[in-house]
Design a protein around this motif. Structure first.
Motif, PDB file in Angstrom:
ATOM      1  N   ARG A 103      -8.385  43.492  47.326  1.00  0.00           N
ATOM      2  CA  ARG A 103      -8.423  44.469  46.082  1.00  0.00           C
ATOM      3  C   ARG A 103      -7.949  45.890  46.861  1.00  0.00           C
ATOM      4  O   ARG A 103      -8.332  46.255  47.737  1.00  0.00           O
ATOM      5  CB  ARG A 103      -9.981  44.806  45.571  1.00  0.00           C
ATOM      6  N   LEU A 104      -6.806  46.147  46.114  1.00  0.00           N
ATOM      7  CA  LEU A 104      -5.941  47.456  46.761  1.00  0.00           C
ATOM      8  C   LEU A 104      -5.693  48.384  45.698  1.00  0.00           C
ATOM      9  O   LEU A 104      -5.636  48.095  44.440  1.00  0.00           O
ATOM     10  CB  LEU A 104      -4.774  46.861  47.573  1.00  0.00           C
ATOM     11  N   LYS A 105      -5.360  49.536  46.003  1.00  0.00           N
ATOM     12  CA  LYS A 105      -4.686  50.394  45.190  1.00  0.00           C
ATOM     13  C   LYS A 105      -3.083  50.391  45.221  1.00  0.00           C
ATOM     14  O   LYS A 105      -2.689  50.749  46.051  1.00  0.00           O
ATOM     15  CB  LYS A 105      -5.315  52.057  45.330  1.00  0.00           C
ATOM     16  N   PRO A 106      -2.649  50.098  44.097  1.00  0.00           N
ATOM     17  CA  PRO A 106      -1.375  49.940  44.045  1.00  0.00           C
ATOM     18  C   PRO A 106      -0.389  51.148  44.061  1.00  0.00           C
ATOM     19  O   PRO A 106      -0.971  51.952  43.363  1.00  0.00           O
ATOM     20  CB  PRO A 106      -0.895  49.179  42.708  1.00  0.00           C
ATOM     21  N   LEU A 107       0.667  51.194  44.565  1.00  0.00           N
ATOM     22  CA  LEU A 107       1.308  52.398  44.553  1.00  0.00           C
ATOM     23  C   LEU A 107       2.145  52.448  42.997  1.00  0.00           C
ATOM     24  O   LEU A 107       2.742  51.583  42.945  1.00  0.00           O
ATOM     25  CB  LEU A 107       2.525  52.517  45.736  1.00  0.00           C
ATOM     26  N   PRO A 108       2.382  53.593  42.665  1.00  0.00           N
ATOM     27  CA  PRO A 108       2.699  53.839  41.426  1.00  0.00           C
ATOM     28  C   PRO A 108       4.638  53.504  41.421  1.00  0.00           C
ATOM     29  O   PRO A 108       5.316  54.274  40.498  1.00  0.00           O
ATOM     30  CB  PRO A 108       2.588  55.085  40.715  1.00  0.00           C
ATOM     31  N   ILE A 109       5.155  52.932  42.108  1.00  0.00           N
ATOM     32  CA  ILE A 109       6.624  52.606  42.398  1.00  0.00           C
ATOM     33  C   ILE A 109       6.838  51.299  42.680  1.00  0.00           C
ATOM     34  O   ILE A 109       6.052  50.563  43.298  1.00  0.00           O
ATOM     35  CB  ILE A 109       7.181  53.902  43.486  1.00  0.00           C
ATOM     36  N   MET A 171      10.154  59.877  44.309  1.00  0.00           N
ATOM     37  CA  MET A 171       9.063  59.168  44.894  1.00  0.00           C
ATOM     38  C   MET A 171       8.398  59.973  45.814  1.00  0.00           C
ATOM     39  O   MET A 171       7.057  59.615  45.611  1.00  0.00           O
ATOM     40  CB  MET A 171       9.868  57.992  45.777  1.00  0.00           C
ATOM     41  N   GLU A 172       8.727  60.898  46.425  1.00  0.00           N
ATOM     42  CA  GLU A 172       8.018  61.602  47.449  1.00  0.00           C
ATOM     43  C   GLU A 172       6.908  62.594  46.790  1.00  0.00           C
ATOM     44  O   GLU A 172       5.904  62.674  46.959  1.00  0.00           O
ATOM     45  CB  GLU A 172       8.800  62.456  48.330  1.00  0.00           C
ATOM     46  N   ASN A 173       7.437  62.744  45.647  1.00  0.00           N
ATOM     47  CA  ASN A 173       6.282  63.620  44.641  1.00  0.00           C
ATOM     48  C   ASN A 173       5.568  62.816  44.086  1.00  0.00           C
ATOM     49  O   ASN A 173       4.306  63.332  43.878  1.00  0.00           O
ATOM     50  CB  ASN A 173       7.296  64.181  43.344  1.00  0.00           C
ATOM     51  N   LEU A 174       5.548  61.328  43.950  1.00  0.00           N
ATOM     52  CA  LEU A 174       4.661  60.673  43.389  1.00  0.00           C
ATOM     53  C   LEU A 174       3.744  60.147  44.578  1.00  0.00           C
ATOM     54  O   LEU A 174       2.457  59.893  44.269  1.00  0.00           O
ATOM     55  CB  LEU A 174       5.324  59.212  42.845  1.00  0.00           C
ATOM     56  N   ILE A 175       4.442  59.700  45.591  1.00  0.00           N
ATOM     57  CA  ILE A 175       3.260  59.125  46.627  1.00  0.00           C
ATOM     58  C   ILE A 175       3.242  60.106  48.053  1.00  0.00           C
ATOM     59  O   ILE A 175       2.463  59.593  48.960  1.00  0.00           O
ATOM     60  CB  ILE A 175       3.680  57.709  46.851  1.00  0.00           C
ATOM     61  N   THR A 208      16.495  43.059  46.015  1.00  0.00           N
ATOM     62  CA  THR A 208      14.851  42.570  45.701  1.00  0.00           C
ATOM     63  C   THR A 208      14.074  43.585  45.515  1.00  0.00           C
ATOM     64  O   THR A 208      14.559  44.703  45.945  1.00  0.00           O
ATOM     65  CB  THR A 208      14.564  41.666  46.999  1.00  0.00           C
ATOM     66  N   LYS A 209      13.181  43.342  44.872  1.00  0.00           N
ATOM     67  CA  LYS A 209      12.127  44.596  44.725  1.00  0.00           C
ATOM     68  C   LYS A 209      10.592  44.120  45.130  1.00  0.00           C
ATOM     69  O   LYS A 209      10.260  43.130  45.018  1.00  0.00           O
ATOM     70  CB  LYS A 209      12.028  44.956  43.271  1.00  0.00           C
ATOM     71  N   MET A 210      10.054  45.160  45.917  1.00  0.00           N
ATOM     72  CA  MET A 210       8.748  44.803  46.258  1.00  0.00           C
ATOM     73  C   MET A 210       7.830  45.983  45.863  1.00  0.00           C
ATOM     74  O   MET A 210       7.980  46.715  45.331  1.00  0.00           O
ATOM     75  CB  MET A 210       8.633  45.237  47.925  1.00  0.00           C
ATOM     76  N   GLU A 211       6.354  45.535  45.911  1.00  0.00           N
ATOM     77  CA  GLU A 211       5.231  46.310  45.664  1.00  0.00           C
ATOM     78  C   GLU A 211       4.447  46.570  46.863  1.00  0.00           C
ATOM     79  O   GLU A 211       4.049  45.644  47.553  1.00  0.00           O
ATOM     80  CB  GLU A 211       4.830  46.045  44.575  1.00  0.00           C
ATOM     81  N   PHE A 212       3.827  47.786  47.116  1.00  0.00           N
ATOM     82  CA  PHE A 212       2.665  47.964  48.040  1.00  0.00           C
ATOM     83  C   PHE A 212       1.294  48.658  47.378  1.00  0.00           C
ATOM     84  O   PHE A 212       1.598  49.515  46.453  1.00  0.00           O
ATOM     85  CB  PHE A 212       3.535  48.903  48.910  1.00  0.00           C
ATOM     86  N   GLY A 213       0.690  48.448  48.283  1.00  0.00           N
ATOM     87  CA  GLY A 213      -0.788  48.953  47.954  1.00  0.00           C
ATOM     88  C   GLY A 213      -1.350  49.632  49.086  1.00  0.00           C
ATOM     89  O   GLY A 213      -0.570  49.509  50.224  1.00  0.00           O
ATOM     90  N   VAL A 214      -2.396  50.303  49.034  1.00  0.00           N
ATOM     91  CA  VAL A 214      -3.264  50.872  50.209  1.00  0.00           C
ATOM     92  C   VAL A 214      -4.459  50.590  50.049  1.00  0.00           C
ATOM     93  O   VAL A 214      -5.233  50.690  49.040  1.00  0.00           O
ATOM     94  CB  VAL A 214      -2.716  52.419  50.142  1.00  0.00           C
ATOM     95  N   ILE A 222       1.786  43.806  48.515  1.00  0.00           N
ATOM     96  CA  ILE A 222       1.237  42.972  47.465  1.00  0.00           C
ATOM     97  C   ILE A 222       2.180  42.481  46.427  1.00  0.00           C
ATOM     98  O   ILE A 222       3.194  42.361  46.686  1.00  0.00           O
ATOM     99  CB  ILE A 222       0.327  44.007  46.641  1.00  0.00           C
ATOM    100  N   ASP A 223       1.533  41.751  45.300  1.00  0.00           N
ATOM    101  CA  ASP A 223       2.262  41.174  44.375  1.00  0.00           C
ATOM    102  C   ASP A 223       2.954  39.970  44.716  1.00  0.00           C
ATOM    103  O   ASP A 223       2.510  39.082  45.642  1.00  0.00           O
ATOM    104  CB  ASP A 223       3.154  42.172  43.488  1.00  0.00           C
ATOM    105  N   GLU A 224       4.428  39.875  44.445  1.00  0.00           N
ATOM    106  CA  GLU A 224       5.307  38.743  44.909  1.00  0.00           C
ATOM    107  C   GLU A 224       5.976  39.187  45.904  1.00  0.00           C
ATOM    108  O   GLU A 224       5.958  40.612  46.188  1.00  0.00           O
ATOM    109  CB  GLU A 224       6.065  38.162  43.711  1.00  0.00           C
ATOM    110  N   LEU A 225       6.916  38.239  46.674  1.00  0.00           N
ATOM    111  CA  LEU A 225       7.860  38.716  47.610  1.00  0.00           C
ATOM    112  C   LEU A 225       8.828  37.663  47.834  1.00  0.00           C
ATOM    113  O   LEU A 225       8.963  36.694  47.850  1.00  0.00           O
ATOM    114  CB  LEU A 225       7.113  38.707  49.097  1.00  0.00           C
ATOM    115  N   LEU A 226      10.085  38.450  47.435  1.00  0.00           N
ATOM    116  CA  LEU A 226      11.224  37.760  47.827  1.00  0.00           C
ATOM    117  C   LEU A 226      11.515  36.426  46.819  1.00  0.00           C
ATOM    118  O   LEU A 226      11.728  35.372  47.214  1.00  0.00           O
ATOM    119  CB  LEU A 226      11.723  37.437  49.025  1.00  0.00           C
ATOM    120  N   THR A 227      11.023  36.582  45.442  1.00  0.00           N
ATOM    121  CA  THR A 227      10.892  35.292  44.499  1.00  0.00           C
ATOM    122  C   THR A 227      12.234  35.588  43.794  1.00  0.00           C
ATOM    123  O   THR A 227      12.859  36.569  43.518  1.00  0.00           O
ATOM    124  CB  THR A 227       9.884  35.125  43.834  1.00  0.00           C
ATOM    125  N   PRO A 228      12.680  34.191  42.907  1.00  0.00           N
ATOM    126  CA  PRO A 228      13.655  34.262  42.086  1.00  0.00           C
ATOM    127  C   PRO A 228      13.400  35.133  40.956  1.00  0.00           C
ATOM    128  O   PRO A 228      14.225  35.636  40.223  1.00  0.00           O
ATOM    129  CB  PRO A 228      13.867  32.754  41.379  1.00  0.00           C
TER     130      PRO A 228
END
Length: 292
Positions: A103-109, A171-175, A208-214, A222-228
């Motif tokens: 369980r992590l806190k997702p970043l909003p980007i 992005m810097e303003n958000l995270i 590609t797009k990725m998601e991160f949490g902290v 987090i989430d998926e990684l380098l999928t179709p």
């Protein structure tokens, strides 16, 4: 062949949310069960027809990359067998398509990396020569490789809304600036290493797009990684700049949807049988090439 899984129904755990593709359940205070269904979204809208085996293919591709790239940045995986956290009669819903994660806190980007100018990036470039505020060289052709990959973040839109490209300053303003630098560094490192691995399998990863949490201020993938679903995969042998490319991802489906009279808002149109079959084949081709 088992029937496609559009919606999971795990009654032994609490359902927390249904995303465009993934259903998330609470395992306990520290862990989640994420099930990758056979749902498919396009233009941020969930389509009414599932793609058989899509969830299994996506999970296998993501697991491949989490294993290959885990040395670059920590990821969400716990190593716990998903079948061990659900009731016996529910195991077929998680087999081959689920993971137990922290369980992590997702970043909003969303962390988007582009190695080629295509898609929305190409549209932006044609309009004013920039992508997400980054000015690119003049005279680039559609699908042309960039001299260096660029990081172009976006917002995480609610279901039914479109993600919006943002600048690094936004992005810097958000995270925050320090966390932004960590996200950029990790995203570019992951993309560069992944393109080297994929090239050996005859695949170009255009973007590609990725998601991160902290957790405790540690950056975690987090989430998926380098999928179709999250990337553009092109056959290396057929690549030619100056035009759209053949692909092993859902671009084929996007192209079909652009050819019909649909306003890209819910409800999405039903898919013909041949489009479902060809989409399934393209997803499976990406996995086959990576694992062979």
């Amino acid at each position: 062949m088992t029937a496609p899984l559009y919606d999971s129904s795990i009654s032994s755990l609490q359902l927390l949310s249904r995303g465009k593709v993934r259903d998330i359940y609470a395992v306990d205070a520290d862990k989640l069960l994420i099930i990758t269904t056979d749902r498919l979204s396009a233009f941020d809208v969930i389509l009414p027809d599932p793609i058989p085996r899509k969830g299994e293919v996506l999970q296998a591709v993501a697991n491949f990359w989490f294993d290959k790239l885990g040395h670059i940045v920590p990821n969400q995986l716990t190593g716990i067998d998903p079948e061990s956290v659900v009731a016996e009669g529910e195991r077929d819903q998680v087999r081959g398509r689920a993971v137990v994660v922290k369980r992590l806190k997702p970043l909003p980007i969303e962390a988007v990396v582009r190695g080629y100018v295509i898609g929305s990036g190409w549209k932006d470039y044609c309009r004013d020569g920039t992508v997400s505020g980054i000015r690119l060289p003049r005279g680039l052709r559609e699908s042309e490789r960039l001299s260096e990959p660029i990081f172009t973040p976006s917002t995480k839109a609610p279901e039914g809304d479109h993600d919006q490209a943002i600048t690094r300053e936004e992005m810097e303003n958000l995270i925050g600036s320090e966390r932004s630098e960590k996200v950029i560094h990790a995203s570019l490192a992951i993309y560069k290493r992944a393109t080297e691995i994929a090239a050996k399998a005859g695949i170009i990863i255009a973007d590609t797009k990725m998601e991160f949490g902290v957790r405790n201020d540690e950056l975690i993938l987090i989430d998926e990684l380098l999928t179709p679903d999250s990337s553009r995969f092109w056959p290396k042998s057929e690549y030619e700049p100056g035009r759209a490319q053949k692909s092993f991802d859902k671009q084929f489906l996007r192209d079909y949807l652009l050819s019909v009279a649909w306003n890209q808002k819910p409800p999405a149109p039903e898919l013909p049988v041949d489009i479902i079959s060809k989409t399934k084949e393209k997803y499976e081709e990406a996995l086959t090439r990576l694992l062979r």
